[in-house]
Each structure stands twice: as C-alpha cells, then as structure tokens.
Design an enzyme around this catalytic site. Structure first.
Site, PDB file in Angstrom:
ATOM      1  N   ASP A  33       7.954 -20.604  30.377  1.00 16.11           N
ATOM      2  CA  ASP A  33       9.223 -20.410  31.063  1.00 16.11           C
ATOM      3  C   ASP A  33       9.484 -18.914  31.269  1.00 16.11           C
ATOM      4  OD1 ASP A  33      11.848 -21.547  31.931  1.00 16.11           O
ATOM      5  OD2 ASP A  33      12.588 -20.315  30.275  1.00 16.11           O
ATOM      6  N   GLU A  76       5.530 -19.610  34.829  1.00 12.72           N
ATOM      7  CA  GLU A  76       6.630 -19.554  35.787  1.00 12.72           C
ATOM      8  C   GLU A  76       6.762 -18.064  36.067  1.00 12.72           C
ATOM      9  OE1 GLU A  76      11.191 -21.212  36.263  1.00 12.72           O
ATOM     10  OE2 GLU A  76      10.666 -20.197  34.424  1.00 12.72           O
TER      11      GLU A  76
END
Lengths: 710, 105
Positions: free
Chosen positions: A349, A386
C-alpha cells in the site's frame, strides 16, 4: 541434548532468568525458557511486564538487568513460564523531548513490535476496556502448524487472475450462507465458489492486526456505527487480525489463517497480502501509545526537524522505512509471512513512501526496495507496488524494480474507463494498455509481467456503480461527501443510481461485460474486485472504508439477480486461462519474426490491417497470432465504443482456419458468451457487425475436416 | 486386538497437556488402536490441540489408528476452522467407534 549455556543465572521474585539472545527480536521459545528481545536505540532502560491471560494487572515486572543489554538490544530468557497463559509487554524509560524526536513514557505498557500473536480485540466490534493500561497484548505463539506438503505455489506471474477481497465484506452480507461469517474460516467455506469463478489468486485486503475502532463515529445518514473496516492502519506487522478468525476468542487466529492458506493452495489458489508499511495506527502527536512511539519514536517514524510527524500517508504519521532498523523489521515481517504462512506475494500500500529517505525525499535507488527485490527468502515471492503515495509522489511506470517489482497500473484503470464512456481522446493510450503498457514498462525491459491491470479496486466505485453513478455518494461516511476520489471517469448510463428503466439496466450490464472483456483480453496481470462478478453495488459510495454494513458487504442474492454477469465473468476468466496467447510475459514485437505468416500481434480498424480506419476514434480491433504462443488459436477482438453500430472487416485466417464467436457484449444472455472451446462458427467470415458500445471476441481455429453441417 | 483408551477431563490446556501427552504416548506404545474419549471435555487450547496432533502422528508412525469420541460441538468447531479435524476419525459415541473398529478389523 542439554546445552551448558541454557541454565538460569539470575533470579527475580521467584522467576529464574539469564541474559538472553539479541536475535531474533520478539519472544521466542527455547526449551523451557522464553527469550524476550527488544531493540531501542534511545531508551535508557526497559522492563518486561508479564500478565496472566486477560488479567488487568501484571503479576510481575522484571527489569532488564544492566548485563542483559547488548548494544541497543535488551534481551533476557525467563524460565518455566506457562507461556500459553501469559501476555507480555514492555515499559521503556528514556527522554521525553518531542522536539528531539523522543517520546518515552514509562507509565505506558507497550506492545512488542515483533509480536506474532496479539490478543485483546478478539471479537469484531466488541468495545474494549478503554481505560485498560494494556490493550493490544502480545502472546507467545505456537509456530508448529502441520503444513503437510504445502509450500508457496510459485504460479507464473503472467498466469495469475487476481481477486481482490476483504475478509468481512466477502461473507458478512445477506445470502452468503456460510457458518463463519466475516472470518478466515468463512473464506474456506467459499472456496468452491472461487473455483467456479476461476480465479487463481486472492489478494486479501489488510489482515494484520489493526483497530476497527480507530476514528470511530456514527453515520450522519442513519446513525449507525462507522468502523475502520478496511484496516489500512497497522497495530502489528507480524500478527493476524484476531477478530478475522472465528477462533479468535480462543486466540487461535494463527492456526485459522494458516489453515485458510493451506486450503486455498490445495485448490490451486495463491494468496497475496495487502501490506501497509507506510504508517501505523498510532496517528499523529495526539494519537495513542501502542508500541513504536514508546519503544523508539525517532527510529520508527519520519519526523520533521521540529520533531513533528511527517504525513505522507494521509494518516497522521509515516513509518521511517529507510531507517536501517525499520527496514530490517519490514524484511523480517515479509520473510515471516512467507516462511510461516506460505504467503505467495505482497501488494504494498502506498509503496512510493517506501522509496523516501528519512527526510521524506524520494531516492533513486531506495535500499529497502532493493533489499526486497534481492532477498533470498522472497526470491520467488510476488512483489506488487501501489506506486504512489498521499504526498504527491506518482511512480506508475518508474517504480524502482530491479526486474522484480510489478505495479498496480493506475493508467490502465483510467484509460479503459474513459474509453468505455466513449471519450474520443484516449484511443492511443488504450492501445498501450491492451499491449501490457509498453510505454511504461518496455524501455527498462520490465515486461508485461510488471503491469497489474484493473478497472476497479477497493478504492473507488464498484464496476456496477461505475456505470450507475456520475458522482460519488459518500454522505454516509460522515465527511460531507468530501472524501473519496473525484476523478472516477464514471457514467451513469442515463440515470443517477438504481432505475426501473430496462434499457438503462441493459446498457449497464453491457458496460460491465465490456469492462471485464477488456481486462481479460489485455496483456498483463488482471485483477478483479470481489463482488464485481455479481454486479455488487455500494450505492454510489466510492470510499466505503468505514461501512461495515450492507453498503460494503457483498449481497449474495445478486448472484441470482445478475446471473448473466456472473456467467459472463466465469466464461471470460476461463477463456483467458485457456489461451496462452493472452498471457505473455514479455512485450510483443508486432512483426512476424518467426516467419509464421502473420505477426504475433496486429492492430486493425473497421478495415482489416488498417488500424487508422475507424469512427470518431472509438473503434479499434486487434488480432493475436496463436502460433506465437505457441500452439494456441488466433484471437480477434473488435471494440466499438461508438453509439452507432459498425461493421468490422475481418483479417483473413491461414488456410483451413475459420472464425468462431466467443463473446458479443451487444447480445443478451445467453448469446453474449459461449463456453470456451465450444464457440459457434460465424456465417460471414469477412465481416462482423459490432453493435453500439459493444465488444466482439472471435477465435480462429482449424475447422474439423469431418464436420458435417446440420 | 488391543484397543487402548484414554479419557480426557473437562479441559485440555497448558495446565494438563503434558500429563495427557505422557499418558497417551504410553498407551499408544502398548496398543494396536487407540480411542480418545473426549465426551467430558469442553475446552481444548492450542497446546491441547497439539497433543491430539502429536498423538495422531505417533500412531501413524506406528501404523495404528487413533479415534476421537464425543467431541463437543464447540471444540469440534475450533478444530474445523483451524484445520485439525481433517487429521482425525471422529465418532459421536464409544459404541459407534467400537463398531467402526470392528468393521475394519
């Protein structure tokens, strides 16, 4: 075998001790002793605090004697503990000088940063005792799970079909028909469903321990409790979320999660964990002391020169990922999930943060990312970034990779969405996306395998909502609809939200099918958002991180309601799995370099071999030569995002081959799609008519010589 | 045919698992098949589950069978979700179990 160095040397209030081993950090069982080891660069002293299970007051606090400190590590062995029935924490003493970065407070009892089993939040949504001195409580873990012959699967990355899912959202909703709703065990019950759908990899949204009550409040719309449902806010990097285990109340979450992974593997499904190494649940200056802040604030967090928390995560603090010790913790954590849980890969993330130095500046060769790319244990583990952060760093196409890192390709999502809503400016970009984004990944030879393609993910609209809403509707989140992305590239097909208009509903289904078709026939690793295969809606909420209710939960009754969508997804996934020519690892050449009569890949327009021939920049076709796969069929895809029907001239196939129609999103079920391998031959081998906003997929294969027309 | 049986008390956890483990291993060494009667047992902890699995592995290594009898619903559920159930032959009553053993012998 007895060891001569394994006898107590000290005694404290009846407990026998000796100096411990600095490595490994955390609590480790050695024979009849437990070794406790914790690192702090700036602490002046440390105390081990031991509780009997779930008791409010500790039964003993043992100071680490001077001789139990080596370098900056406090370690000791405690003998003869009934370690299944104790919980442990630390008190750290040291300076409280926020302007220098230090926030030691010995009145706090702190969680071990390396805790592998965390109890205290064992049942989802059950209010803890907020006055308790020690809320997240570390336990010593049994690590002797019986894996039998299981190992990480090492499925070739280009063969993956990823299903992004949330433990609670998947089975909490109506009609899920499982015994253990919202848990790891509930997912096990749904494995037959996942197999039927055909995905071979699940990506679990965060399953590390977090606090569902973080930032809790009530919905301004209906007064319901709002939670941190998604869990992008770590309490511990080594422990599974207790409340995600139906056996969490018996503290058996470790075994339950391992059993889930073992069962998924046994059914050919890999497991990727969504991991959050960019910040912790401790928030900013006002946040609670859980662990890191009190163990060694200056080590664990990125701080401004004034000692305040940098906020590149948008969540109050930023983990100091490129501090060498924090880096080690991250590497240790990942190795642990691979060795002890047999996890197949990770999605990081806000991974751009992992490439920032200790002052927050982006680095050209971030040591953490390089370590992970070259780590021996993680050598076959999928690493997916990401590739952006909340501080404005956007690295899609430029994330440092060393040939190992793949990326969430946000540009695939944006271009395909725009194309699907008939944006005439995006055709050239869509062509790159279909090819596995060579514009982003070919120059450094990262290959098609660097691109994780998706149209929808947990952030943003579901696929059905993408074609049901022009605007987000996040009022229930309690932030006056300010939260969530404003750039959705969505189109409501003529009415905002649910409607009885049959034409609009038909178009929405057609658009959903267009989207999954584009995803499945594009080169790259496709990722599906859980629920899209049954037309799940979040009622226009494009940021349902706090909606632990029917807004975010899948409604399994949708499977009947949208049976055509499920069937379409299933066949389309099967089609991709059957055709190697859709799953290249490296970029295509567009030439016939093997002299097979046709290039490996070719663009077409409404005229064969003339890609420039089209309408309003909204028509496009391509052909894949199956002989390059090798031994596959030819595949031809005609896309018409124009609002008029157009005829597409078909390229001629090699002698003996004929075109069969696999999918036509312009048709109603069951004519919209065939069972892969049983596609009907088309009458007209020279042209297909592609309806408004429709995609047709053809398969070219040899026609059986003994075929008798009936 | 020498069927050994061992009866568990109300709990199998870290307070009594070593005792149970020693007794079970002892019985396993002397028996052809082993039945573990769990009718009175309503709680099995992580440590307890590992005793069961150890007993299973030991019997398997000796080429004999281990049967569990009377596993309470809650204990069974924990064994299910943690994957332990798959390792065992479980019967509701002693009678059912004995019948099954007779049928295989």
């Amino acid at each position: 075998m007895f060891r001569v160095d394994h006898f107590p040397t000290h005694e404290y209030q009846g407990l026998k001790l000796r100096h411990g081993r600095p490595y490994p950090f955390g609590a480790t069982v050695f024979g009849n002793a437990v070794n406790f080891s914790v690192y702090s660069r700036y602490a002046t002293s440390c105390t081990l605090v031991l509780f009997r299970n779930r008791e409010e007051k500790p039964f003993i606090e043992i100071p680490f004697f001077k001789e139990f400190r080596l370098g900056n590590v406090f370690s000791m062995m405690v003998f003869d503990l009934d370690y299944e029935n104790i919980e442990y924490g630390f008190r750290m003493d040291g300076p409280f000088q926020p302007e220098e970065g230090h926030r030691f407070d010995k009145s706090k009892i702190l969680l071990d940063p390396y805790a592998k089993l965390i109890v205290g939040r064992d049942v989802w949504g059950k209010q803890p005792n907020w006055d308790s001195l020690y809320q997240y409580r570390a336990r010593v873990v049994f690590d002797d799970f019986d894996w039998e012959n299981d190992l990480p699967m090492e499925t070739p990355v280009n063969d993956l079909i990823v299903y992004e899912m949330h433990v609670r959202n998947f089975t909490c909703g109506a009609g899920s028909d499982v015994k253990h709703k919202g848990t790891f065990a509930g997912i096990v019950e749904k494995i037959p469903y996942l197999k039927e759908l055909g995905v071979n990899c699940v990506e679990l949204m965060p399953i590390h321990e977090f606090d569902e009550f973080e930032n809790s409040r009530t919905s301004p719309v209906d007064g319901r409790q709002l939670y941190n449902l998604w869990g992008y806010s770590n309490v511990g990097f080594f422990a599974p979320k207790a409340a995600y285990a139906s056996s969490g109340r018996f503290s058996m979450q470790v075994d339950e999660l391992k059993n889930l992974i073992k069962c998924l593997h046994a059914n050919g499904i890999e497991v990727i964990l969504d991991v959050v190494f960019n910040h912790t649940a401790e928030g900013n200056e006002q946040g609670p002391y859980i662990s890191y802040r009190g163990i060694d604030n200056k080590t664990y967090y990125m701080l401004t020169p004034e000692g305040d928390y940098f906020n590149f995560s948008g969540c109050g603090n930023t983990l100091n990922c490129n501090n060498p010790n924090v880096r080690d913790m991250i590497v240790e954590s990942l190795r642990y999930w691979v060795t002890d849980y047999h996890v197949d890969g990770f999605r990081f993330d806000l991974a751009a943060i992992l490439g920032r130095d200790q002052n927050g500046n982006p680095m050209s060769n971030p040591p953490l990312l390089e370590s992970l790319a070259h780590d021996p244990v993680l050598g076959k583990t999928k690493l997916i970034a990401e590739a952006w952060d909340a501080g404005g760093l956007y690295q899609v196409g430029s994330f440092p990779s060393w040939g190992r890192w793949a990326e969430w390709n946000g540009k695939f999502r944006d271009s395909v969405r725009r194309f699907l809503k008939s944006d005439p400016e995006v055709l050239d970009d869509v062509k790159e996306r279909i090819l596995g984004s060579p514009d982003l990944y070919a120059a450094e030879k990262r290959g098609i395998k660097a691109s994780v393609n998706f149209v929808t993910a947990h952030d943003g609209f579901t696929l059905m909502d993408l074609f049901s809403y022009n605007n987000k509707h996040n009022e229930a989140n309690g932030e006056d609809n300010r939260d969530g992305d404003n750039h959705n590239n969505s189109w409501n097909c003529g009415c905002e939200g649910p409607t009885d208009d049959a034409d609009i509903n038909r178009l929405r289904h057609q658009q959903v099918k267009n989207a999954i078709t584009l995803l499945m026939v594009s080169q790259g690793i496709p990722m599906i958002l859980s629920g899209d295969e049954m037309g799940n809606s979040q009622q226009g909420n494009n940021n349902a991180y706090c909606q632990d209710n029917e807004i975010a939960w899948l409604d399994w009754n949708d499977l009947q309601k949208n049976a055509d969508i499920f069937r379409y997804f299933k066949q389309m996934i099967q089609f991709r799995r059957q055709h190697k020519v859709l799953r290249y690892e490296e970029h295509l050449s567009h030439t016939d370099y093997l002299g097979l009569g046709y290039p490996d890949f070719s663009w077409h327009g409404v005229k064969a071999w003339q890609p420039w021939a089209g309408h309003n920049n909204l028509t496009l076709a391509f052909m894949l030569n199956g002989k390059y796969a090798p031994h596959d069929d030819f595949i031809y895809v005609a896309m018409n995002m124009h609002w008029e029907m157009h005829g597409f001239e078909l390229p001629q196939l090699p002698e003996g081959m004929v075109w069969h129609v696999f999918a036509n999103t312009g048709m109603e079920a069951p004519e919209d799609i065939s069972e892969p391998g049983k596609e009907p031959r088309i009458e007209d081998q020279h042209e297909v008519l592609v309806g408004p906003r429709s995609i047709i997929v053809l398969v070219g294969r040899y026609f059986p010589k003994n075929f008798v027309s009936t | 045919m020498n069927i050994g049986t061992y009866t568990l008390g109300a709990r199998l956890d870290s307070l009594n698992y070593l005792e149970a483990q020693d007794a079970l291993i002892d019985i396993i060494e002397k028996s052809s098949d082993v039945v573990l009667d769990m009718t009175d047992c309503h709680y099995v902890s992580s440590a307890g589950l590992r005793v069961l699995l150890l007993a299973k592995k030991t019997t398997a290594a000796q080429g004999i069978k281990l049967y569990l009898v009377g596993v309470n619903a809650e204990v069974k559920d924990v064994m299910d979700v943690t994957g332990f159930t798959s390792f065992f032959d479980i019967y509701e009553t002693m009678e059912d179990c004995m019948k099954a053993i007779e049928a295989t012998s």
